[in-house]
Design an enzyme around this catalytic site. Structure first.
Site, short mmCIF file in Angstrom:
data_model
loop_
_atom_site.label_atom_id
_atom_site.label_comp_id
_atom_site.label_asym_id
_atom_site.label_seq_id
_atom_site.Cartn_x
_atom_site.Cartn_y
_atom_site.Cartn_z
N CYS A 4 -4.74 2.46 -4.28
CA CYS A 4 -3.88 2.85 -3.12
C CYS A 4 -2.50 1.64 -3.51
CB CYS A 4 -3.54 3.25 -1.40
SG CYS A 4 -5.06 4.11 -1.84
N HIS A 9 0.86 -0.84 0.10
CA HIS A 9 -0.12 0.38 0.06
C HIS A 9 0.69 1.41 0.06
CE1 HIS A 9 -3.14 3.02 1.55
NE2 HIS A 9 -3.87 2.33 1.57
N ASP A 53 3.12 -3.60 8.70
CA ASP A 53 1.97 -3.13 8.25
C ASP A 53 0.73 -3.83 8.62
OD1 ASP A 53 -0.36 -1.76 7.27
OD2 ASP A 53 0.25 -1.60 5.40
N GLN A 78 -4.48 -4.47 7.35
CA GLN A 78 -5.59 -5.96 6.57
C GLN A 78 -5.49 -6.94 7.69
OE1 GLN A 78 -7.54 -5.12 5.26
NE2 GLN A 78 -6.85 -3.11 3.96
N LYS A 106 -10.50 0.45 10.71
CA LYS A 106 -11.11 -0.72 9.16
C LYS A 106 -11.02 -2.14 10.49
CE LYS A 106 -7.32 0.27 6.13
NZ LYS A 106 -8.34 0.12 5.12
C1 LIG Z 1 -2.91 -2.40 3.61
C2 LIG Z 1 -2.80 -0.72 4.43
N1 LIG Z 1 -1.53 0.08 4.63
C3 LIG Z 1 -2.43 1.12 4.51
C4 LIG Z 1 -3.35 1.60 5.51
C5 LIG Z 1 -3.48 2.85 5.43
O1 LIG Z 1 -4.35 3.08 6.52
P1 LIG Z 1 -4.63 4.68 6.22
O2 LIG Z 1 -5.47 5.27 5.95
O3 LIG Z 1 -6.49 4.54 7.53
O4 LIG Z 1 -4.21 4.47 7.09
C6 LIG Z 1 -4.90 0.57 3.92
C7 LIG Z 1 -5.64 0.76 4.30
O5 LIG Z 1 -6.23 1.17 3.49
C8 LIG Z 1 -4.43 -0.61 3.82
O6 LIG Z 1 -5.20 -1.51 4.02
#
Ligand SMILES: Cc1ncc(COP(=O)(O)O)c(C=O)c1O
Lengths: 434, 149
Positions: free
Chosen positions: A381, A138, A215, A218, A241
């Protein structure tokens, strides 16, 4: 552990008021929880209750409400620590996972500029050092590392993915070198649903003296995490999430690392002594919590974690794998669908991304929306991953604790009608990827 | 007609498949690249004038995107040749007004021609940028060849 059953899911749905909505004259089928989850009433109530009875600035005042607020805030921290198998002092509140990942990257950048003194030298990067990510990250777990590499002269390298968007432990091992200092990977891909072999990668990384940043955006909402078992050094997650509020996230870090790392943001609430020329900093976690914190959000996130625990993450995980397999099996029967990610049968997260031959993802999403089915469309993203897959955009359906089998079947029935609706008949791909 | 059918009018579906103006020009007077960062739709659009005049000779483009963005590039490419720079600017203005109408009113097909088919897009706020993609790129090309007074 047995998967959550249909009957149980139907029962717990009444905990989620937002799911009762109608969209375009149809009952809402919310298949976009990987973007943001709906919240149970207990989480909404916990936030409201806190604001009605205990709202005050934390760690600052001496009055009764300030005490209640501080207690609730720190209790929430302890709840999140338990949830991850960690110590409360290792839990840093952030505004989301993106913020948590930036915190680590920029703090290491500060260490590389000589901030943080002797203790922080172990983090300092310089030319020739390597930061390793994967091609599937991401953007939140990619761009902070690009910036850190640019700021320090380090080299950003990546573990490549295959045509399905996934990689193996051997691919990871091949990408690690003696110069690898940081390994930053996603636990569960928000595009492919692939579950990374985190503990194994962490062991290899540690053999080379590299730090591992996970990270867990998910994974934390869907599977039981334990930081000791994962063997990583830092972990990031987002509240929204995992049935919690937006505006709150967590950075977990090993205590000895957090206490050696210089701060990223500076200001009130994170200092011990301040003069007109310099300041000394509190230990973690306060060192990283400059300024007024998202207190009611932290309280509500703790309630969300209690909700997840009461249902049981093992059972949620098992249920979501079943729903994902049902999606894969159903999509394989529809002409012109290319699914990305692990093959059918491989345990995975409860999300499936796919391309519909001849129909752009936005048009797919629009068609589904007209039936009340909410899915995510676009690059999610993860532009480099989509480029690698030869796609500009995909459609993603994602399940969560409240997703019914019937919703998945409605989704599959609607996807089957997409190409006919848009008048696409020629087939260049058939079924799911092998 | 359902809202969805109002969005995906037959004319739009046809243009999204048989794309008018698809392909770059041999000679152009201006070129512009436009991208919708939220969805990744993109277009490289070229504009050619009849030599020594203010009349549009042709639009040519390459791009990737949803049916709305591709069809609107196609419709515009069919309509633009023969128009003066000012007429094309006015058409783009009308088109933008229609898309901002949130489904209100009846668009003037005397002025908008085939582009009235995009009236249904105005009810879908998330898709207005798709419909505007080629039109915004054309606007930028017009500014390049004839800076606004
Ligand atoms: C794998 C992953 N990493 C990071 C993020 C970023 O999350 P946030 O926008 O809540 O900071 C997301 C969310 O879209 C994600 O799916």
């Amino acid at each position: 552990m047995s998967a959550l059953t249909d009957a149980e899911v139907l029962r717990l749905r009444s905990d989620f008021p937002a799911l009762a909505a109608e969209v375009n004259g149809q009952p809402l089928a919310y298949l976009d929880s990987a973007a943001t989850a709906q919240r149970p009433a207990s989480v909404l109530d916990a936030e409201r209750e806190f604001l009605l009875t205990s709202n005050a600035a934390v760690h600052r005042g001496a009055h009764t409400l300030a005490g209640l607020a501080t207690e609730a805030f720190e209790d929430a921290r302890a709840t999140l620590a338990d949830f991850l198998g960690a110590d409360p002092d290792e839990i840093v509140w952030t505004s989301n996972a993106t913020d948590a990942l930036n915190l680590v990257a920029y703090a290491i950048g500060n260490a590389s500029r000589g901030r943080g003194g002797e203790a922080a030298r172990r983090f300092a990067l310089s030319a020739g050092d390597e930061i390793l990510v994967t091609e599937a990250e991401h953007h939140a777990n990619l761009i902070p590392w690009q910036e850190l590499a640019a700021a320090t002269g380090a080299t950003l390298r990546f573990i490549p993915v295959d045509d399905a968007g996934i990689y193996t432990l051997a691919d990871a091992a091949a990408a690690l070198t003696e110069r690898t200092r940081i390994v930053a990977i996603g636990h569960v891909s928000n595009v492919t649903g692939f579950v990374a072999p985190v503990a194994e990668i962490a062991a290899l990384a540690h053999e080379r003296g590299a730090l591992v940043v996970l990270d867990a955006c998910q994974s934390a909402p869907h599977r039981r995490l334990n930081v000791a078992e994962l063997g990583v050094d830092f972990l990031a997650l987002s509240g929204h999430k995992m049935l919690g509020p937006s505006g709150i996230g967590v950075l977990w870090g090993r205590a000895e690392l957090l206490n050696a790392l210089p701060p990223f943001r500076t200001g009130g609430s994170m200092i011990s002594t301040v003069t007109m020329t310099e300041a000394s900093y509190l230990p973690a976690p306060q060192r990283f919590e400059a300024g007024t914190q998202p207190v009611s959000q932290a309280v509500a996130l703790a309630e969300a974690v209690r909700y997840l625990d009461s249902v049981g993450l093992e059972r949620i995980d098992a249920r979501e794998n079943e729903l994902a397999q049902r999606m894969l099996a159903g999509l394989a029967l529809i002409d012109g669908i290319r699914v990305v990610g692990p093959a059918a049968g491989v345990p995975r997260a409860g999300l499936v991304s796919f391309d519909v031959d001849g129909v752009h993802a936005h048009d797919v999403g629009q068609y589904l929306d007209a039936q009340g089915i909410a899915v995510r469309v676009g690059h999610h993203c993860a532009q480099p991953l989509h480029r690698r897959l030869g796609l500009t955009a995909t459609t993603r359906a994602s399940a969560y604790v409240y997703t019914t089998t019937e919703e998945v079947d409605r989704f599959l029935a609607a996807v089957a009608l997409v190409r006919p609706y848009f008048g696409v008949t020629a087939t260049t791909t058939t079924g799911a990827q092998a | 007609m359902s809202a969805l059918d109002g969005l995906y009018q037959q004319l739009i579906l046809d243009h999204s498949k048989k794309r008018f103006g698809d392909g770059l020009l041999e000679h152009h007077d201006a070129q512009h690249f436009e991208r919708n960062p939220s969805c990744g739709d993109e277009i490289t659009l070229q504009l050619a004038l009849e030599p020594g005049t203010d009349t549009v000779a042709a639009l040519g483009w390459t791009g990737a995107g949803c049916s709305i963005s591709m069809a609107s590039a196609s419709v515009l490419s069919e309509m633009a040749p023969g128009m003066s720079v000012d007429e094309l600017r006015a058409l783009i203005g009308e088109f933008r007004e229609m898309l901002r109408s949130r489904g209100a009113g009846e668009p003037d097909d005397e002025v908008l021609g085939d582009a009235v088919a995009f009236h249904g897009v105005s009810k879908f706020v998330m898709r207005i940028k798709c419909a505007m993609l080629a039109w915004v790129a054309t606007e930028a090309c017009l500014l390049e060849v004839r800076p606004a007074a």
